[in-house]
Structures are given as structure tokens and as C-alpha cells.
Design a protein around this motif. Structure first.
Motif, PDB file in Angstrom:
ATOM      1  N   ALA A   1      13.331  -4.649  -1.974  1.00 11.37           N
ATOM      2  CA  ALA A   1      12.919  -4.693  -3.381  1.00 11.37           C
ATOM      3  C   ALA A   1      11.752  -5.659  -3.568  1.00 11.37           C
ATOM      4  CB  ALA A   1      14.103  -5.125  -4.237  1.00 11.37           C
TER       5      ALA A   1
ATOM      6  N   THR B   1      14.469 -13.845  -9.728  1.00 11.42           N
ATOM      7  CA  THR B   1      13.351 -13.681  -8.793  1.00 11.42           C
ATOM      8  C   THR B   1      12.773 -15.048  -8.430  1.00 11.42           C
ATOM      9  OG1 THR B   1      11.781 -13.507 -10.614  1.00 11.42           O
ATOM     10  CG2 THR B   1      12.715 -11.448  -9.774  1.00 11.42           C
TER      11      THR B   1
ATOM     12  N   PHE C   1       9.530  -1.944 -10.544  1.00  7.78           N
ATOM     13  CA  PHE C   1       8.669  -2.892  -9.838  1.00  7.78           C
ATOM     14  C   PHE C   1       7.560  -2.137  -9.099  1.00  7.78           C
ATOM     15  CE2 PHE C   1       8.195  -6.378  -6.571  1.00  7.78           C
ATOM     16  CZ  PHE C   1       8.073  -7.450  -7.445  1.00  7.78           C
TER      17      PHE C   1
ATOM     18  N   TYR D   1       7.557 -10.657   2.065  1.00  6.85           N
ATOM     19  CA  TYR D   1       8.616  -9.707   1.708  1.00  6.85           C
ATOM     20  C   TYR D   1       9.312  -9.227   2.982  1.00  6.85           C
ATOM     21  CZ  TYR D   1       6.267  -8.932  -2.846  1.00  6.85           C
ATOM     22  OH  TYR D   1       5.708  -9.056  -4.084  1.00  6.85           O
TER      23      TYR D   1
ATOM     24  N   GLU E   1       3.930 -15.380  -0.690  1.00 11.93           N
ATOM     25  CA  GLU E   1       5.268 -15.231  -0.094  1.00 11.93           C
ATOM     26  C   GLU E   1       5.334 -14.043   0.861  1.00 11.93           C
ATOM     27  OE1 GLU E   1       7.158 -13.996  -3.982  1.00 11.93           O
ATOM     28  OE2 GLU E   1       7.674 -16.123  -3.989  1.00 11.93           O
TER      29      GLU E   1
ATOM     30  N   GLN F   1      11.420 -12.349 -14.375  1.00 13.02           N
ATOM     31  CA  GLN F   1      12.534 -11.452 -14.104  1.00 13.02           C
ATOM     32  C   GLN F   1      13.668 -12.277 -13.518  1.00 13.02           C
ATOM     33  OE1 GLN F   1      11.811  -8.237 -11.345  1.00 13.02           O
ATOM     34  NE2 GLN F   1      13.800  -7.327 -11.786  1.00 13.02           N
TER      35      GLN F   1
ATOM     36  N   PHE G   1      17.973  -6.622 -10.245  1.00 12.66           N
ATOM     37  CA  PHE G   1      17.498  -7.350  -9.071  1.00 12.66           C
ATOM     38  C   PHE G   1      18.517  -8.398  -8.632  1.00 12.66           C
ATOM     39  CE2 PHE G   1      15.165 -10.726  -6.883  1.00 12.66           C
ATOM     40  CZ  PHE G   1      14.589  -9.983  -5.870  1.00 12.66           C
TER      41      PHE G   1
ATOM     42  N   THR H   1      11.390 -11.511  -1.607  1.00 15.66           N
ATOM     43  CA  THR H   1      10.812 -12.639  -0.887  1.00 15.66           C
ATOM     44  C   THR H   1      11.866 -13.328  -0.030  1.00 15.66           C
ATOM     45  OG1 THR H   1       9.371 -12.975  -2.783  1.00 15.66           O
ATOM     46  CG2 THR H   1       9.558 -14.811  -1.216  1.00 15.66           C
TER      47      THR H   1
ATOM     48  N   ASP I   1       5.208 -10.979  -9.348  1.00 17.28           N
ATOM     49  CA  ASP I   1       4.442 -10.629  -8.150  1.00 17.28           C
ATOM     50  C   ASP I   1       3.156  -9.893  -8.515  1.00 17.28           C
ATOM     51  OD1 ASP I   1       7.336 -10.862  -7.800  1.00 17.28           O
ATOM     52  OD2 ASP I   1       6.944 -10.519  -5.685  1.00 17.28           O
TER      53      ASP I   1
ATOM     54  N   GLN J   1       2.662 -14.676  -6.326  1.00 11.56           N
ATOM     55  CA  GLN J   1       3.140 -14.798  -7.707  1.00 11.56           C
ATOM     56  C   GLN J   1       1.943 -15.001  -8.615  1.00 11.56           C
ATOM     57  OE1 GLN J   1       6.360 -14.424  -8.918  1.00 11.56           O
ATOM     58  NE2 GLN J   1       6.736 -13.726  -6.824  1.00 11.56           N
TER      59      GLN J   1
HETATM   60  N1  ARG Z   1       9.356 -11.158  -4.875  1.00 14.64           N
HETATM   61  C1  ARG Z   1      10.204 -11.568  -5.930  1.00 14.64           C
HETATM   62  C2  ARG Z   1      11.521 -12.061  -5.417  1.00 14.64           C
HETATM   63  O1  ARG Z   1      11.898 -11.791  -4.334  1.00 14.64           O
HETATM   64  C3  ARG Z   1      10.433 -10.508  -6.979  1.00 14.64           C
HETATM   65  C4  ARG Z   1      11.006  -9.225  -6.495  1.00 14.64           C
HETATM   66  C5  ARG Z   1      11.452  -8.317  -7.617  1.00 14.64           C
HETATM   67  N2  ARG Z   1      11.696  -7.013  -7.121  1.00 14.64           N
HETATM   68  C6  ARG Z   1      12.106  -5.949  -7.857  1.00 14.64           C
HETATM   69  N3  ARG Z   1      12.251  -4.796  -7.265  1.00 14.64           N
HETATM   70  N4  ARG Z   1      12.356  -6.070  -9.091  1.00 14.64           N
HETATM   71  O2  ARG Z   1      12.236 -12.727  -6.097  1.00 14.64           O
END
Ligand code: ARG
Length: 252
Positions: free
Chosen positions: A92, A146, A36, A214, A212, A143, A75, A95, A188, A115
Motif C-alpha cells: 500500500a 501513515t 492512493f 516502500y 522513504e 491520513q 490503511f 513505508t 506521499d 512526503q
Molecule cells: N507511505 C505512507 C506510509 O506508509 C502512506 C501510505 C498510504 N498508503 C495507502 N494506500 N493509503 O505510512
């Protein structure tokens, strides 16, 4: 006499222990998904996990006197790893959502996410609204687990406008896009920019899905949350967090 000597020895050991403890309070493990960029990814040369989250976490741990260990996982495995105590916290590009707040606590936010939608350069999809237009039937890559997955599952799949393909990493979703297996990828914006720069023939739509926040996720009522919040607040106030972000995200 022997007893006194033993007592002195025990005291000395205790003191040495305390001094040692001040150097490091132990190791904190951070769960992440290192596919990511620029938040977390493997450095090609060193093979280490680097990125905004890795560096902010290192700065927090340094300030608080902990060593940091980064654990890479899917994730969707991060929150279970936090709630089961396998890792101390999750970071990560995660959000803050109502649903996640049911199972974990979040620190204050350290970054904003958007997004975005990635499409092939010649895609018939020209705006986010095209995905939910009358008669639309696109296959959207996301993904797994997410917020992109969450939104597209509700707005597109469940609403009958198309289908959602879920991948374990953003990298896999983008690979599916370059090989024509999906019509677009919702992910993202900062990683989207990286993926588009690394793959020819892709672009990001001008319209984005949503904005969003983090934050770092911890087990509910963890004693660490307050400690990390205090460190994070200082690192935001003194510009450290912004400097780390600027190092990885070059403003256009
Ligand atoms: N911001 C999104 C979520 O919280 C995607 C985060 C994905 N992060 C990653 N390290 N793959 O769902």
C-alpha cells in the motif's frame, strides 16, 4: 483386482492434484487501501483496483504461481490484518519504519516515496519550515496511521506548533483541504501529484518533508517473504517494476 483398481485411481488422483497444484499454488490475499493513486485506486471504468502496487503484486504472483486477491481496507487496518493472518501480505505504498518492523517483516524495497505538502495556491505556507516556525498554528491534514501522521504528530502537534486532523483516506484529507477545513495536507508525493491534478486551486510545496522506502509487509518469519523477495528481485532486475512505475508516473 478391485483393490488394485482403487489404488490406481488414488494414484491418478494424486498425480492430477499435483499437476493442478503446479498451475496454481493457491491464492494470496493482499491488504491495501485503494484511495492512493497511482499506487492503488479504483479504475473508474472497470471498478477494479489498479495501480503500481496492484500490478507489481500481480507480476509477483504470476511468477510464483499464485492467484492474487486484493482486499481493500483502511490503511491503519493493514498491519493488524497481516499479523492476525487475515491477509497474506500488505502492499500500500507502505513505508518501512522502525515501528512497523516491530510487528511485521518487510521485503526489499520496490519504490521510493517522498512526503510532500499540499496547500491552496494562495496559502501563506510557502515552505515546510513555515509549519514549525515561531508562532505557527496551522491545522494539518494527514491520513490516519501513515508516516505523514507520525511526523506531523511529533513535529507539529506534540511540539505545540499546530494541530493534526486525521482522515481515513488521502482523498478525504484533500477534500478537507479544498473545503478549507485544514490548512495543508502532508502525504506521499505521487498521490499528492494526482490529487493536485484532480482538484483545482491546489499546489505542492517545493520543499518536501522526507524521503522513504516502500516495501511489502508480511507476518514476522513468514515463509512467503523469501519467495516474494526472490520474485521481486527478478522483476526489478529485468525492468518489469520500472515499466509498471513508468506506466503510472509520467516523468516531468
Ligand atoms: N507511505 C505512507 C506510509 O506508509 C502512506 C501510505 C498510504 N498508503 C495507502 N494506500 N493509503 O505510512
Amino acid at each position: 483386482m478391485k483393490r488394485i483398481l482403487a489404488l490406481v485411481l488414488v494414484c491418478m488422483m494424486a498425480l492430477a492434484g499435483a499437476a493442478f497444484a503446479e498451475e496454481s499454488k493457491g491464492t494470496l490475499s493482499m491488504g491495501t487501501n485503494a484511495a492512493f493513486p497511482p499506487y492503488e485506486y479504483y479504475d473508474d471504468e472497470t471498478g477494479e483496483i489498479v495501480g503500481i502496487d496492484a500490478e507489481v503484486a500481480a507480476a509477483i504472483c504470476e511468477k510464483l504461481g499464485y492467484d492474487l486477491e486484493i482486499v481493500d481496507m483502511e490503511f491503519s487496518a493493514i498491519i493488524p490484518a497481516i499479523t492476525s493472518g487475515k491477509v497474506d501480505f500488505g502492499m500500500a505504498g507502505m513505508t518501512v519504519t522502525e515501528e512497523r518492523l516491530q510487528s511485521v517483516d518487510f521485503t526489499i524495497s520496490y519504490a521510493t516515496g517522498i512526503q510532500s505538502v499540499i496547500v491552496p495556491e494562495d496559502s501563506p505556507i510557502t515552505s515546510v519550515d513555515d509549519l514549525t516556525a515561531e508562532g505557527a498554528n496551522y491545522t494539518v491534514g494527514v491520513q490516519l496511521g501513515t508516516t505523514g501522521d507520525l511526523y506531523c504528530t511529533g513535529d507539529i502537534e506534540e511540539a505545540g506548533f499546530g494541530s493534526v486532523e486525521r482522515f481515513n483516506t488521502g482523498t478525504d484529507a484533500v477534500l478537507a483541504l479544498t473545503t478549507g477545513k485544514v490548512d495543508c495536507v502532508v502525504i506521499d508525493d505521487a498521490p499528492a501529484q494526482n490529487f493536485v491534478a484532480a482538484n483545482e486551486g491546489l499546489k505542492i510545496l517545493d520543499t518536501s518533508y522526507t524521503v522513504e522506502e516502500y516495501a511489502i509487509a508480511l507476518a514476522k518469519d513468514s515463509a512467503l517473504t523469501e519467495e516474494i523477495n526472490a520474485a521481486l528481485e527478478e522483476l526489478i532486475a529485468d525492468g518489469t517494476v520500472q515499466a509498471i512505475v513508468d506506466k503510472y508516473i509520467v516523468a516531468e
